[in-house]
Design a protein around this motif. Structure first.
Motif, PDB file in Angstrom:
ATOM      1  N   PHE A  42       0.858  -1.180   0.000  1.00 45.09           N
ATOM      2  CA  PHE A  42       0.000   0.000   0.000  1.00 45.09           C
ATOM      3  C   PHE A  42       0.894   1.231   0.000  1.00 45.09           C
ATOM      4  O   PHE A  42       1.879   1.293   0.740  1.00 45.09           O
ATOM      5  CB  PHE A  42      -0.905   0.029   1.231  1.00 45.09           C
ATOM      6  CG  PHE A  42      -1.880  -1.115   1.316  1.00 45.09           C
ATOM      7  CD1 PHE A  42      -2.297  -1.781   0.172  1.00 45.09           C
ATOM      8  CD2 PHE A  42      -2.382  -1.535   2.539  1.00 45.09           C
ATOM      9  CE1 PHE A  42      -3.197  -2.837   0.248  1.00 45.09           C
ATOM     10  CE2 PHE A  42      -3.277  -2.587   2.633  1.00 45.09           C
ATOM     11  CZ  PHE A  42      -3.680  -3.234   1.477  1.00 45.09           C
ATOM     12  N   GLN A  43       0.568   2.200  -0.819  1.00 44.32           N
ATOM     13  CA  GLN A  43       1.377   3.408  -0.912  1.00 44.32           C
ATOM     14  C   GLN A  43       1.211   4.270   0.346  1.00 44.32           C
ATOM     15  O   GLN A  43       0.156   4.281   0.962  1.00 44.32           O
ATOM     16  CB  GLN A  43       0.986   4.208  -2.150  1.00 44.32           C
ATOM     17  CG  GLN A  43       1.301   3.478  -3.447  1.00 44.32           C
ATOM     18  CD  GLN A  43       0.873   4.265  -4.658  1.00 44.32           C
ATOM     19  OE1 GLN A  43       1.514   5.226  -5.044  1.00 44.32           O
ATOM     20  NE2 GLN A  43      -0.228   3.843  -5.265  1.00 44.32           N
ATOM     21  N   GLY A  44       2.284   4.988   0.680  1.00 38.83           N
ATOM     22  CA  GLY A  44       2.287   5.853   1.851  1.00 38.83           C
ATOM     23  C   GLY A  44       3.707   6.304   2.146  1.00 38.83           C
ATOM     24  O   GLY A  44       4.612   6.131   1.329  1.00 38.83           O
ATOM     25  N   ASP A  45       3.922   6.844   3.338  1.00 35.14           N
ATOM     26  CA  ASP A  45       5.213   7.435   3.705  1.00 35.14           C
ATOM     27  C   ASP A  45       6.377   6.454   3.619  1.00 35.14           C
ATOM     28  O   ASP A  45       7.508   6.854   3.322  1.00 35.14           O
ATOM     29  CB  ASP A  45       5.153   7.993   5.132  1.00 35.14           C
ATOM     30  CG  ASP A  45       4.180   9.163   5.257  1.00 35.14           C
ATOM     31  OD1 ASP A  45       3.761   9.670   4.203  1.00 35.14           O
ATOM     32  OD2 ASP A  45       3.855   9.552   6.388  1.00 35.14           O
ATOM     33  N   LEU A  46       6.142   5.189   3.925  1.00 35.30           N
ATOM     34  CA  LEU A  46       7.229   4.195   3.998  1.00 35.30           C
ATOM     35  C   LEU A  46       7.462   3.478   2.667  1.00 35.30           C
ATOM     36  O   LEU A  46       8.398   2.681   2.543  1.00 35.30           O
ATOM     37  CB  LEU A  46       6.901   3.153   5.071  1.00 35.30           C
ATOM     38  CG  LEU A  46       6.629   3.712   6.472  1.00 35.30           C
ATOM     39  CD1 LEU A  46       6.135   2.602   7.400  1.00 35.30           C
ATOM     40  CD2 LEU A  46       7.894   4.339   7.041  1.00 35.30           C
ATOM     41  N   TYR A  47       6.637   3.789   1.689  1.00 34.67           N
ATOM     42  CA  TYR A  47       6.646   3.061   0.411  1.00 34.67           C
ATOM     43  C   TYR A  47       7.976   3.183  -0.334  1.00 34.67           C
ATOM     44  O   TYR A  47       8.574   2.179  -0.734  1.00 34.67           O
ATOM     45  CB  TYR A  47       5.483   3.561  -0.449  1.00 34.67           C
ATOM     46  CG  TYR A  47       5.569   3.221  -1.914  1.00 34.67           C
ATOM     47  CD1 TYR A  47       5.351   1.926  -2.367  1.00 34.67           C
ATOM     48  CD2 TYR A  47       5.857   4.207  -2.846  1.00 34.67           C
ATOM     49  CE1 TYR A  47       5.424   1.622  -3.715  1.00 34.67           C
ATOM     50  CE2 TYR A  47       5.930   3.914  -4.193  1.00 34.67           C
ATOM     51  CZ  TYR A  47       5.717   2.625  -4.616  1.00 34.67           C
ATOM     52  OH  TYR A  47       5.797   2.329  -5.954  1.00 34.67           O
ATOM     53  N   GLN A  48       8.487   4.413  -0.509  1.00 36.91           N
ATOM     54  CA  GLN A  48       9.700   4.613  -1.295  1.00 36.91           C
ATOM     55  C   GLN A  48      10.905   3.936  -0.654  1.00 36.91           C
ATOM     56  O   GLN A  48      11.761   3.381  -1.353  1.00 36.91           O
ATOM     57  CB  GLN A  48       9.984   6.107  -1.500  1.00 36.91           C
ATOM     58  CG  GLN A  48      11.089   6.390  -2.525  1.00 36.91           C
ATOM     59  CD  GLN A  48      10.818   5.761  -3.872  1.00 36.91           C
ATOM     60  OE1 GLN A  48       9.750   5.957  -4.458  1.00 36.91           O
ATOM     61  NE2 GLN A  48      11.772   5.003  -4.391  1.00 36.91           N
ATOM     62  N   GLY A  49      10.961   3.946   0.655  1.00 32.79           N
ATOM     63  CA  GLY A  49      12.053   3.271   1.357  1.00 32.79           C
ATOM     64  C   GLY A  49      12.065   1.779   1.065  1.00 32.79           C
ATOM     65  O   GLY A  49      13.133   1.167   0.903  1.00 32.79           O
TER      66      GLY A  49
END
Length: 254
Positions: A149-156
Motif C-alpha cells: 500500500f502506498q504511503g510514507d514508507l513506500y519509497q524506502g
C-alpha cells in the motif's frame, strides 16, 4: 456498490474458474514483466485462497508451492504448505520440494483496521517479511513480486528491493480498483553479491575478457573493467550489477 471494473473481473474470474479476481493482476504483471517462465519453480507467499497459485501453475507448469497460515484448498498440480512463511520449518518444507526457486510472489495484505497509517505500516512490514523470505530461497537471478500500500514508507521499501535486485519496477495493475492504494513492487535479477552500483572498489585486474576488458574477481564475483590492463591495480566505480557479474569503470586519476 461494486464498481463496473470490479464486476467485470469478478465475473470473469468466476467464468474462468479462478478463485479470485486477483488472478488477472498476476496475468497482467507477468505479461508485462516476464517474472515467471515455463519450467520455473515458484513460491507464492500468503497464497490463500489460491488465485495466484492457479495462474502461476498455468504459466510455469513446473513446481509451484503455495504457503499460507490458512489451509489452501488444493490446486491441481501445485503443492500447498500450511505454515508461517518466516519459520525455518516452513522454509525447510519448501526446500524438500525444490532445490532452487526462480520466482517468489506475494499478494498478501494485512488485516485492515481502518486506520490508514497503521494499515500502511502493516503492509510495509508484511512486504519486508516477504522480501526477507525471498532472499533466503531465491536462486541467483530470480524474480520477486509483492503487493504494497502506498504511503510514507513506500519509497524506502522500493529502494530496499532495488538494493537486492538488478532492476526494480513498480506497477498498478488494470485489474486493481481505481481508488485502491495498492501497487506492486517487482524485483528482477536477484543479487547474491554485496557489491552494488555506485560502489568504489580497489581491484586487482587478474584477467582479460573476450572484448579486451580487464577482469577482477571479488569473492567469486566477476567484474569487467573497461580499459583496465591485466596485472594492474585500479580504483573502480561499479556502473552496473547483474546476478553473476558486474561492470565498472576506472575512476579518474587512476
Amino acid at each position: 456498490m461494486p464498481t463496473k471494473k470490479r464486476d467485470f473481473y469478478y465475473n470473469k474470474a468466476k467464468q474462468m474458474g479462478y478463485r479470485s479476481r486477483a488472478a488477472f493482476k498476476l496475468k497482467f504483471i507477468n505479461e508485462k514483466f516476464g517474472l515467471i517462465k515455463k519450467g520455473d519453480a515458484v513460491v507464492d507467499l500468503g497464497a490463500a485462497p489460491g488465485g495466484w497459485l492457479q495462474v502461476a501453475k498455468e504459466i510455469s507448469e513446473g513446481t509451484v508451492i503455495g504457503v499460507d497460515l490458512q489451509r489452501i484448498e488444493p490446486v491441481e498440480g501445485a503443492v500447498t504448505i500450511k505454515g508461517d512463511m518466516t519459520s525455518p520449518e516452513t522454509q525447510a518444507k519448501i526446500f524438500e520440494k525444490v532445490e532452487k526457486v526462480n520466482a517468489v510472489i506475494c499478494d498478501a495484505a494485512p488485516n485492515l483496521s481502518g486506520n490508514w497509517a497503521l494499515d500502511h505500516a502493516r503492509s510495509i512490514d508484511l512486504s519486508k517479511t516477504a522480501l526477507d523470505v525471498a532472499a533466503k530461497i531465491l536462486a541467483p537471478g530470480g524474480n520477486f513480486l509483492v503487493k504494497v500500500f502506498q504511503g510514507d514508507l513506500y519509497q524506502g521499501f522500493v529502494d530496499e528491493v532495488g538494493r537486492r535486485f538488478s532492476r526494480v519496477y513498480t506497477y498498478k495493475s488494470p485489474a486493481s480498483r481505481q481508488q485502491s492504494a495498492e501497487i506492486y513492487v517487482i524485483g528482477k535479477g536477484f543479487l547474491t553479491t554485496g557489491i552494488r552500483k555506485g560502489d568504489v572498489l580497489d581491484l586487482a585486474i587478474d584477467g582479460v575478457g573476450k572484448n579486451g576488458d580487464g577482469i577482477a574477481h571479488v569473492d567469486g564475483f566477476v567484474i569487467f573493467v573497461k580499459g583496465a590492463k591485466q596485472g594492474s591495480r585500479v580504483k573502480v566505480k561499479i556502473t552496473d550489477v547483474k546476478p553473476e557479474f558486474g561492470f565498472g569503470k576506472i575512476e579518474k586519476g587512476h
